[in-house]
Design a protein around this motif. Structure first.
Motif, mmCIF file in Angstrom:
data_model
loop_
_atom_site.group_PDB
_atom_site.id
_atom_site.type_symbol
_atom_site.label_atom_id
_atom_site.label_comp_id
_atom_site.label_asym_id
_atom_site.label_seq_id
_atom_site.Cartn_x
_atom_site.Cartn_y
_atom_site.Cartn_z
ATOM 1 N N SER A 126 0.823 -1.210 0.000
ATOM 2 C CA SER A 126 0.000 0.000 0.000
ATOM 3 C C SER A 126 0.860 1.263 0.000
ATOM 4 O O SER A 126 0.354 2.356 -0.288
ATOM 5 N N VAL A 127 2.133 1.116 0.375
ATOM 6 C CA VAL A 127 3.050 2.261 0.360
ATOM 7 C C VAL A 127 4.271 1.902 -0.481
ATOM 8 O O VAL A 127 4.506 0.735 -0.808
ATOM 9 N N GLU A 128 5.065 2.893 -0.796
ATOM 10 C CA GLU A 128 6.268 2.676 -1.599
ATOM 11 C C GLU A 128 7.338 1.974 -0.769
ATOM 12 O O GLU A 128 7.362 2.075 0.463
ATOM 13 N N PRO A 129 8.252 1.240 -1.422
ATOM 14 C CA PRO A 129 9.352 0.609 -0.686
ATOM 15 C C PRO A 129 10.113 1.639 0.150
ATOM 16 O O PRO A 129 10.416 2.738 -0.310
ATOM 17 N N GLY A 130 10.390 1.273 1.399
ATOM 18 C CA GLY A 130 11.098 2.150 2.304
ATOM 19 C C GLY A 130 10.200 3.043 3.130
ATOM 20 O O GLY A 130 10.674 3.699 4.069
ATOM 21 N N GLU A 131 8.888 3.076 2.820
ATOM 22 C CA GLU A 131 7.960 3.917 3.574
ATOM 23 C C GLU A 131 7.409 3.163 4.783
ATOM 24 O O GLU A 131 7.242 1.941 4.761
ATOM 25 N N ASN A 189 7.817 -1.038 4.374
ATOM 26 C CA ASN A 189 7.733 -1.864 3.180
ATOM 27 C C ASN A 189 9.136 -2.182 2.676
ATOM 28 O O ASN A 189 9.911 -1.290 2.326
ATOM 29 N N GLN A 190 9.480 -3.467 2.690
ATOM 30 C CA GLN A 190 10.784 -3.966 2.267
ATOM 31 C C GLN A 190 11.921 -3.386 3.114
ATOM 32 O O GLN A 190 13.063 -3.256 2.662
ATOM 33 N N GLY A 191 11.593 -3.064 4.371
ATOM 34 C CA GLY A 191 12.597 -2.566 5.299
ATOM 35 C C GLY A 191 12.304 -3.054 6.698
ATOM 36 O O GLY A 191 11.491 -3.972 6.897
ATOM 37 N N ARG A 192 12.937 -2.435 7.703
ATOM 38 C CA ARG A 192 12.811 -2.889 9.079
ATOM 39 C C ARG A 192 12.400 -1.722 9.972
ATOM 40 O O ARG A 192 13.168 -0.766 10.163
ATOM 41 N N ALA A 193 11.205 -1.823 10.517
ATOM 42 C CA ALA A 193 10.714 -0.756 11.389
ATOM 43 C C ALA A 193 11.561 -0.623 12.647
ATOM 44 O O ALA A 193 11.731 0.474 13.176
ATOM 45 N N CYS A 194 12.110 -1.722 13.136
ATOM 46 C CA CYS A 194 12.919 -1.645 14.358
ATOM 47 C C CYS A 194 14.184 -0.837 14.142
ATOM 48 O O CYS A 194 14.735 -0.269 15.092
ATOM 49 N N ASP A 195 14.670 -0.732 12.891
ATOM 50 C CA ASP A 195 15.829 0.091 12.610
ATOM 51 C C ASP A 195 15.462 1.573 12.604
ATOM 52 O O ASP A 195 16.324 2.435 12.819
ATOM 53 N N VAL A 196 14.191 1.854 12.357
ATOM 54 C CA VAL A 196 13.721 3.239 12.338
ATOM 55 C C VAL A 196 13.408 3.733 13.744
ATOM 56 O O VAL A 196 13.793 4.830 14.147
ATOM 57 N N PHE A 197 12.707 2.890 14.510
ATOM 58 C CA PHE A 197 12.199 3.315 15.812
ATOM 59 C C PHE A 197 12.971 2.730 16.999
ATOM 60 O O PHE A 197 12.808 3.185 18.126
ATOM 61 N N GLY A 198 13.766 1.687 16.759
ATOM 62 C CA GLY A 198 14.308 0.922 17.872
ATOM 63 C C GLY A 198 13.246 -0.068 18.339
ATOM 64 O O GLY A 198 12.082 0.009 17.944
ATOM 65 N N GLU A 199 13.651 -0.995 19.178
ATOM 66 C CA GLU A 199 12.718 -2.025 19.621
ATOM 67 C C GLU A 199 11.975 -1.637 20.893
ATOM 68 O O GLU A 199 11.063 -2.343 21.336
#
Length: 260
Positions: free
Chosen positions: A217-222, A238-248
């Protein structure tokens, strides 16, 4: 016959520990079927163990025996237990690993593991998975009753409830689990969100508009919020890791639904 035993541990696959436990169980009941749920839980992560078994056990046939060994207190005064709930049997430390099962099953009934007749002859202080839980699980698969294993436990250990709260058009929850793909699974049930298209999700200072139905539903990396397969809202990339964006460790996830 309770002829299936599942295994959930933080032992990984490098060492011999899981293989040895399987050998013990097959030595007691050579006809049992052993199923690995996972051995990749982070070391000592009782909370994740509870999440995983709570979202796994019901997909197996009734009378399956589920053994969970995430046991940082091994060798201490913590109790060991066997339990029955929701048509299934459970074996492991009484340290909170079965919290999600206890909360979801009104018929949860537990017994302390006391009868050494069902242990290995020599019990180490560091490997109860091999010396206690494995032989007990195998004997359960042969039909041994919980009462034969030991006396009732009326106060099993339960972890604090991560839960969620709703106040007007606002729902607040926390991140309870991070999967292999880096998705942050929250404590907010998907069904608690009325109209996902009219919702705004706030997490880690970022705002996500709407709850998506698919990653594409969103672009890769969003970043997106999505109703995950376990029935909870997940924060993903999308095609990435949310934990790398926000931390765990995310203190709050807030969903606000537009009214009107």
């Amino acid at each position: 016959m309770r002829n299936i035993i599942t295994l959930t541990t933080d032992f990984g696959s490098r060492d011999h520990y899981v293989g040895v436990m399987k050998g013990i169980m097959l030595s007691v009941n050579e006809n049992t079927r052993l199923v690995d749920i996972t051995h990749c839980i982070d070391s000592h992560d009782i909370r994740s163990a509870s999440f995983i078994i709570g979202n796994s056990y019901s997909y197996f046939p009734e009378n399956t025996v589920h053994m969970v060994v995430v046991d940082p207190g091994v060798g201490s005064r913590r109790r060991s237990m066997v339990a029955f709930a929701g048509g299934h049997f459970f074996v492991g430390p009484d340290n909170g690993v079965f919290s999600s099962v206890i909360r979801s099953c009104e018929d949860f009934s537990a017994h302390e593991i006391k009868n050494s007749d069902y242990f290995l002859k020599d019990v180490s202080s560091t490997f109860h998975g091999r010396d206690v839980f494995s032989p007990v699980a195998a004997h359960l698969s042969l039909g041994v009753s919980l009462s034969e294993i030991g006396p009732r436990i009326l106060d099993p250990e339960v972890l604090p409830n991560d839960g969620y709260s709703a106040d007007g058009n606002e729902i607040r929850g926390t991140v309870v689990y991070t999967d292999k793909f880096g998705n942050l699974v929250t404590s907010i049930p998907t069904q608690a969100v009325g109209n996902g298209a009219r919702a705004t999700v706030t997490v880690g200072g970022k705002r996500i508009v709407g709850v998506s139905e698919s990653y594409s539903s969103v672009e890769p990396g969003e970043i997106l919020a999505i109703g995950g397969s376990c029935g909870y809202i997940e924060i993903s990339v999308n095609q990435g890791r949310a934990c790398d964006v926000f931390g765990e460790t995310v203190p709050w996830v807030v969903i606000t639904e537009e009214i009107g």
